[in-house]
Design an enzyme around this catalytic site. Sequence first.
Site, PDB file in Angstrom:
ATOM      1  N   LYS A  41      50.333  36.644  38.803  1.00  0.00           N
ATOM      2  CA  LYS A  41      49.552  36.100  37.693  1.00  0.00           C
ATOM      3  C   LYS A  41      49.711  37.001  36.472  1.00  0.00           C
ATOM      4  O   LYS A  41      49.464  38.214  36.571  1.00  0.00           O
ATOM      5  CB  LYS A  41      48.071  36.045  38.116  1.00  0.00           C
ATOM      6  CG  LYS A  41      47.303  34.932  37.456  1.00  0.00           C
ATOM      7  CD  LYS A  41      46.012  34.693  38.231  1.00  0.00           C
ATOM      8  CE  LYS A  41      44.866  34.323  37.335  1.00  0.00           C
ATOM      9  NZ  LYS A  41      43.593  34.238  38.047  1.00  0.00           N
ATOM     10  N   ARG A  94      28.579  29.349  38.647  1.00  0.00           N
ATOM     11  CA  ARG A  94      28.097  28.951  37.315  1.00  0.00           C
ATOM     12  C   ARG A  94      27.647  27.508  37.294  1.00  0.00           C
ATOM     13  O   ARG A  94      26.702  27.136  36.604  1.00  0.00           O
ATOM     14  CB  ARG A  94      29.212  29.145  36.281  1.00  0.00           C
ATOM     15  CG  ARG A  94      29.553  30.589  36.017  1.00  0.00           C
ATOM     16  CD  ARG A  94      30.855  30.721  35.294  1.00  0.00           C
ATOM     17  NE  ARG A  94      31.955  30.199  36.087  1.00  0.00           N
ATOM     18  CZ  ARG A  94      33.228  30.345  35.781  1.00  0.00           C
ATOM     19  NH1 ARG A  94      33.576  30.964  34.671  1.00  0.00           N
ATOM     20  NH2 ARG A  94      34.168  29.858  36.566  1.00  0.00           N
ATOM     21  N   SER A 132      36.558  34.124  31.659  1.00  0.00           N
ATOM     22  CA  SER A 132      37.543  35.030  31.032  1.00  0.00           C
ATOM     23  C   SER A 132      38.628  34.199  30.353  1.00  0.00           C
ATOM     24  O   SER A 132      39.087  34.531  29.260  1.00  0.00           O
ATOM     25  CB  SER A 132      38.176  35.932  32.085  1.00  0.00           C
ATOM     26  OG  SER A 132      37.195  36.684  32.746  1.00  0.00           O
TER      27      SER A 132
HETATM   28  O1  PNS Z   1      38.089  35.949  39.439  1.00  0.00           O
HETATM   29  P1  PNS Z   1      38.881  35.031  40.345  1.00  0.00           P
HETATM   30  O2  PNS Z   1      40.327  34.979  39.893  1.00  0.00           O
HETATM   31  O3  PNS Z   1      38.244  33.691  40.490  1.00  0.00           O
HETATM   32  O4  PNS Z   1      38.861  35.719  41.814  1.00  0.00           O
HETATM   33  C1  PNS Z   1      39.546  35.134  42.896  1.00  0.00           C
HETATM   34  C2  PNS Z   1      39.602  36.101  44.103  1.00  0.00           C
HETATM   35  C3  PNS Z   1      40.118  37.467  43.691  1.00  0.00           C
HETATM   36  C4  PNS Z   1      38.206  36.274  44.679  1.00  0.00           C
HETATM   37  C5  PNS Z   1      40.510  35.442  45.176  1.00  0.00           C
HETATM   38  O5  PNS Z   1      41.693  35.013  44.577  1.00  0.00           O
HETATM   39  C6  PNS Z   1      40.855  36.373  46.345  1.00  0.00           C
HETATM   40  O6  PNS Z   1      40.014  36.696  47.129  1.00  0.00           O
HETATM   41  N1  PNS Z   1      42.125  36.822  46.418  1.00  0.00           N
HETATM   42  C7  PNS Z   1      42.596  37.756  47.408  1.00  0.00           C
HETATM   43  C8  PNS Z   1      43.565  37.118  48.407  1.00  0.00           C
HETATM   44  C9  PNS Z   1      42.825  36.416  49.519  1.00  0.00           C
HETATM   45  O7  PNS Z   1      42.075  37.014  50.268  1.00  0.00           O
HETATM   46  N2  PNS Z   1      43.036  35.088  49.616  1.00  0.00           N
HETATM   47  C10 PNS Z   1      42.398  34.246  50.589  1.00  0.00           C
HETATM   48  C11 PNS Z   1      41.092  33.706  50.045  1.00  0.00           C
HETATM   49  S1  PNS Z   1      40.321  32.586  51.148  1.00  0.00           S
END
Ligand code: PNS
Length: 164
Positions: A41, A94, A132
Amino acid sequence: MRRAIYPGSFDPVTNGHLDIIERGSKLFDEIVVAILVNPEKRALFSIEERRAMIEEAAAGVRTDGCVVRVDSFQGLLVRYAVEQQADAIVRGIRAVSDYEYELQMALMNRRLEPRVETVFLTAAAAYSYVSSRLVKEIYQLGGPIDGLVPAPVEARMRAKFDAG
Ligand code: PNS
């Protein structure tokens, strides 16, 4: 001793995120704000910049006795949560539209690691539309973002965009 992980991209941290940290601090002894390192990303801010902004902003949040720590992680969130000996993952909700995706993640995370609970905290209504992504877009298009992000974040955004 109750420890929670508050994971996210935080690119950049918003007043909505700070609101969740403040609410979480009433429930936990320690909150680890965990920035996801995601090479796939394209982010506006580097992990180090994001960490510095969260640390600066969180210092101004009333967290009573709760310790707020900032860290970054790669890979599976639940694996990181277990490494950190966390009891819970905190996510802010939210609006109803957040819920579907958050529920899916929470259930998947539970399947992967039943020992870690996911706790949803309701964001303040005033921040229910703040993200964000929108903050970056509005700023990039010359719109005002005061009140949406902490002042130091706004300053860093100005510097970033002024630099081209
Ligand atoms: O702020 P965001 O981008 O909404 O956060 C998303 C986040 C970081 C919580 C999610 O993408 C995540 O947990 N990523 C880590 C990889 C992972 O564990 N993926 C499986 C999720 S079920």
